[in-house]
Design a protein around this motif. Structure first.
Motif, PDB file in Angstrom:
ATOM      1  N   THR A   8      13.121  52.746  34.216  1.00 50.46           N
ATOM      2  CA  THR A   8      12.986  51.866  34.807  1.00 50.46           C
ATOM      3  C   THR A   8      14.346  51.596  35.669  1.00 50.46           C
ATOM      4  O   THR A   8      14.566  51.320  36.537  1.00 50.46           O
ATOM      5  CB  THR A   8      12.068  50.126  34.299  1.00 50.46           C
ATOM      6  OG1 THR A   8      11.043  50.619  33.220  1.00 50.46           O
ATOM      7  CG2 THR A   8      12.698  49.184  35.218  1.00 50.46           C
TER       8      THR A   8
ATOM      9  N   LEU B  98      16.869  47.105  29.147  1.00 50.25           N
ATOM     10  CA  LEU B  98      16.945  47.249  30.525  1.00 50.25           C
ATOM     11  C   LEU B  98      18.660  47.011  31.161  1.00 50.25           C
ATOM     12  O   LEU B  98      18.700  47.145  31.676  1.00 50.25           O
ATOM     13  CB  LEU B  98      16.105  45.650  30.910  1.00 50.25           C
ATOM     14  CG  LEU B  98      14.391  46.700  31.510  1.00 50.25           C
ATOM     15  CD1 LEU B  98      14.042  45.510  32.021  1.00 50.25           C
ATOM     16  CD2 LEU B  98      14.375  48.093  32.683  1.00 50.25           C
TER      17      LEU B  98
ATOM     18  N   TYR C 132      15.362  53.948  37.551  1.00 51.66           N
ATOM     19  CA  TYR C 132      14.732  54.031  39.397  1.00 51.66           C
ATOM     20  C   TYR C 132      15.247  52.727  40.353  1.00 51.66           C
ATOM     21  O   TYR C 132      15.296  53.311  41.482  1.00 51.66           O
ATOM     22  CB  TYR C 132      13.101  54.146  38.512  1.00 51.66           C
ATOM     23  CG  TYR C 132      12.162  53.180  39.356  1.00 51.66           C
ATOM     24  CD1 TYR C 132      11.986  54.881  40.422  1.00 51.66           C
ATOM     25  CD2 TYR C 132      11.970  52.019  40.048  1.00 51.66           C
ATOM     26  CE1 TYR C 132      11.002  54.454  41.238  1.00 51.66           C
ATOM     27  CE2 TYR C 132      11.016  51.842  41.039  1.00 51.66           C
ATOM     28  CZ  TYR C 132      10.178  53.086  42.212  1.00 51.66           C
ATOM     29  OH  TYR C 132       9.478  53.238  42.273  1.00 51.66           O
TER      30      TYR C 132
END
Length: 349
Positions: free
Chosen positions: A205, A66, A208
């Motif tokens: 992720t 991430l 998004y």
């Protein structure tokens, strides 16, 4: 510096070696006095991959992905010398010096102390460590040496992409040279499970969350929610592994030290290769230090995961990768201190 990149070393990370030792003790005690627990967990396996450990490893690796901004790849052309140092050190030097140093110690210097079969598996574990450059903790080392945060992101992002294509063939080649049979299907499956899936999941992720809430929300609110998830996942994984490794450790306590010696020597060697190369190329210190840290440290979460997949939770190879975890933090903190004390080397006329 972006807040998504660690602003310092956390309490868990600072004392990681202590937690690993405690996990080792807890795991060995569980294996010795509660053998039903590892026996039960050992039943949940698919294609030689432990499902409980796979879940924990995803918890370790996903939060790291991430943090990596793959949009930064577009900046590869800016000051490429620092990237060349990282790429050459990580992929053309480090795996092979790890193999050479580990082979020298396990098969020659420690020949009278380590049986040949054990030495072969310890070598395999060392190879896995050597072929996996650091992905997450390097943000900590970069911050502690006042590294260029944006450039560090580019270094990490490009290394993550190179792992996809270089890790498997390098590991397979060196395992073959070391006389270890190569289970290609398990090796490829391991890379898919522990690199491709978390990497793709992290990218999806990240994109998004940025699209829905913005970059600031991702950095300041979303990623911090994971907090110490990576470290907790690692420690729980180690408890399980050590519960399987109890007999090996109790029968060979000296081997922990014997494995650590070549790993520590390798870490210092690779750091100084990259550090002096950076100086020769007249790179600024805020690029040289992170470049050297990436080479010196290991993506030990990946190494542990692949060792378990290839050789099993009870294997000496998995134990060797765990010793890498044990030594990583204190050795890297020493190198941070060295880097901070030698900044004047990088002041050019």
């Amino acid at each position: 510096m972006k807040k998504s990149e660690n602003t310092g070393i956390s309490f868990f990370e600072k004392y990681l070696t202590v937690w690993v030792i405690l996990c080792m003790i807890a795991g060995v005690l569980i294996g010795r006095f509660l053998p039903g627990i590892p026996a039960f967990l050992g039943r949940f396996e698919y294609a030689n991959v432990s499902i409980p450990i796979a879940i924990l490893i995803w918890l370790m690796i996903y939060p790291m992905m991430l943090k990596v901004d793959f949009q930064s790849i577009k900046n590869v052309g800016k000051n490429p010398k620092g990237l060349f140092v990282t790429w050459v050190t990580n992929w053309l030097i480090k795996p092979f010096t790890m193999f050479g140093i580990a082979w020298l110690f396990f098969f020659v210097i420690f020949k009278a102390l380590i049986p040949a079969e054990l030495a072969k598996e310890y070598l395999a574990g060392a190879i896995l460590l050597g072929a996996a450059p650091c992905t997450a903790m390097v943000f900590v080392w970069s911050h502690l040496t006042n590294g260029n945060a944006a450039y560090t992101v580019v270094q990490v992002a490009t290394n993550d992409l190179i792992i996809l294509v270089a890790f498997t063939p390098i590991v397979a080649f060196l395992l073959g040279v070391g006389g270890v049979s190569i289970p290609w299907d398990t090796l490829i499956l391991s890379v898919i499970l522990f690199v491709v899936i978390p990497l793709v999941g992290g990218v999806i992720t990240r994109n998004y969350i940025i699209r829905k809430h913005g970059l600031e929300y991702l950095q300041n609110q979303f990623i911090p929610k994971f907090g110490n998830v990576t470290t907790i996942g690692l420690l729980l994984t180690l408890v399980i592994i050590f519960s399987f490794q109890g007999d090996v450790i109790l029968n060979n306590p000296l081997h922990i030290i014997l494995i650590a010696i070549p790993l520590i020597i390798q870490t210092f060697l690779v750091f100084f290769i990259a550090y002096f190369s950076s100086k020769a190329l007249k790179l600024p210190h805020d690029i040289a230090a992170p470049a050297s840290m990436i080479g010196a440290s290991n993506f030990f979460e990946l190494a542990v995961a692949v060792a378990i997949s290839l050789f099993g939770t009870q294997s000496p190879a998995a134990l060797a990768t765990i010793v890498g975890v044990l030594t990583e933090v204190p050795v890297m903190l020493m190198l941070v201190k060295i880097a901070n004390n030698t900044k004047e080397w990088f002041k050019y006329a």
